[in-house]
Write a protein that holds these residues in place. Structure first.
Motif, PDB file in Angstrom:
ATOM      1  N   GLN A 148       0.811  -1.214   0.000  1.00 49.58           N
ATOM      2  CA  GLN A 148       0.000   0.000   0.000  1.00 49.58           C
ATOM      3  C   GLN A 148       0.849   1.270   0.000  1.00 49.58           C
ATOM      4  O   GLN A 148       0.321   2.377  -0.037  1.00 49.58           O
ATOM      5  N   ARG A 154      -0.871   1.873  -5.402  1.00 45.26           N
ATOM      6  CA  ARG A 154      -1.659   3.069  -5.081  1.00 45.26           C
ATOM      7  C   ARG A 154      -2.542   3.464  -6.271  1.00 45.26           C
ATOM      8  O   ARG A 154      -3.679   3.908  -6.089  1.00 45.26           O
ATOM      9  N   MET A 157      -5.488   1.183  -6.375  1.00 45.65           N
ATOM     10  CA  MET A 157      -6.425   1.570  -5.322  1.00 45.65           C
ATOM     11  C   MET A 157      -7.282   2.744  -5.776  1.00 45.65           C
ATOM     12  O   MET A 157      -8.493   2.781  -5.521  1.00 45.65           O
ATOM     13  N   TYR A 212      -8.545  -3.707  -1.606  1.00 43.37           N
ATOM     14  CA  TYR A 212      -8.176  -2.372  -2.092  1.00 43.37           C
ATOM     15  C   TYR A 212      -8.486  -2.178  -3.564  1.00 43.37           C
ATOM     16  O   TYR A 212      -8.634  -1.047  -4.018  1.00 43.37           O
TER      17      TYR A 212
END
Length: 356
Positions: A148, A154, A157, A212
């Motif tokens: 993460q 990222r 996500m 996520y």
């Protein structure tokens, strides 16, 4: 996926903005030796300040290598004395899973922030106890979900909200490796009492990725223990296959294994797809999408990812803000793990996942 208001449970202890956070590594096995300690040498906001181990020979070897003061060396028996050491701000727990809770509680009572490797604990009840201990003692708890902190992850996500290819239809997340390093440091991975097995070690990558990439919490799980080498994997899972049900009829098909090399994340949508392989490597995580987009590795060679993770967590302590991956994030995965184990014991029976 940080929890709103998480930072309000504690207050910074007069840390200067330009101060480097003192980190004590707890557990001096492979991960600490080969990745965390070298990564700390690359950080901008951290420094290796202390060591905790049950093996005196390791403490001496590490002390000579990194120049750690005698006063900053601890065994597990006297770990509580860390409360009197102002040079140490954080303990990073990188031990076998079964002692994560007890060590985190000791650190929290000593007034030290806690960074804990995944999985956060053996089950959700232990995870809840760790969160409470840190909240009650006004210290931060961050889980070592290094992915993460990785730029391509990222981006995936963010795509959960942006939905560039329309509604997500299904996901696939596979994480596994064949064999493991020889030596006593990894013997615990075959011991159910210490949190051994593929689900604890690798399955949490699949669970976390499915969460996520959808931005949602799974509703139920079905799991099947497909261990082939029962003579070696006694009481722990060599291979676990599981299916997560999400809202909007999204399904995530996952496999985790100590018997197969697996490292792929695939998100299929109404009007396209995107994938990453490897998706949870220490470096080199790369991906592509159906529209021709390429996600090239961005952090550089290991242990840059661990350095990025620790710098981000250190900055949250200095600023008094919530960590990127708080304890609540690890707890959500543990609830899925609990349900998956229950399902596997019942030959794949559908088990609803507990809600917080």
């Amino acid at each position: 996926m940080a929890v709103a208001g998480a930072a309000a449970a504690w207050t910074p202890r007069g840390l200067a903005q330009d101060r480097r956070i003192g980190v004590a590594l707890v557990g001096l096995g492979y991960y600490a030796a080969e990745l965390l300690a070298p990564a700390l040498q690359l950080t901008r906001h951290c420094r290796l300040a202390g060591l905790v181990s049950g093996t005196p020979a390791k403490l001496g070897e590490w002390q000579r290598k990194y120049g750690i003061a005698d006063a900053n060396l601890y065994s597990y028996d006297d770990f509580h004395r860390i409360a009197d050491n102002d040079e140490i701000d954080v303990v990073y727990i990188a031990t076998p899973n079964h002692v994560h809770r007890s060590l985190a509680e000791i650190a929290a009572r000593a007034g030290k922030h806690v960074w804990c490797e995944k999985p956060m604990a053996m089950d959700a009840a232990e995870g809840e106890a760790m969160i409470k201990a840190c909240r009650d003692n006004r210290v931060q708890l961050a889980v070592g979900y290094r992915m993460q902190h990785e730029p391509n992850t990222r981006r995936f996500m963010a795509m959960a909200k942006e939905r560039p290819f329309g509604r997500i239809v299904k996901l696939r997340a596979d994480a596994g490796w064949f064999g493991w390093r020889d030596g006593a440091d990894d013997a615990w991975r075959l011991d159910p009492a210490r949190g051994g097995g593929a689900m604890y070690d690798m399955g949490v990558y699949c669970i976390n990725a499915a969460r996520y990439c959808t931005g949602m919490e799974p509703l139920a799980v079905q799991a099947w223990d497909e261990t082939a080498r029962r003579e070696l994997f006694k009481g722990v899972d060599e291979t676990m296959r599981f299916r997560l049900e999400f809202p909007e009829d999204i399904v995530a098909e996952c496999v985790t294994s100590f018997g197969r090399n697996l490292n792929t994340l695939q998100v299929d949508c109404e009007r396209g797809w995107y994938t990453m392989s490897p998706f949870q490597g220490y470096d080199g995580n790369r991906g592509r999408a159906s529209d021709g987009t390429v996600f090239e590795p961005q952090l550089g060679k290991l242990p840059r990812m661990q350095a990025e993770q620790m710098d981000n967590d250190a900055q949250s302590i200095i600023a008094g803000t919530a960590p990127r991956v708080p304890g609540e994030e690890g707890l959500r995965d543990l609830r899925v793990v609990d349900a998956a184990f229950a399902s596997a014991k019942a030959d794949g029976k559908r088990v609803e996942i507990a809600r917080g």
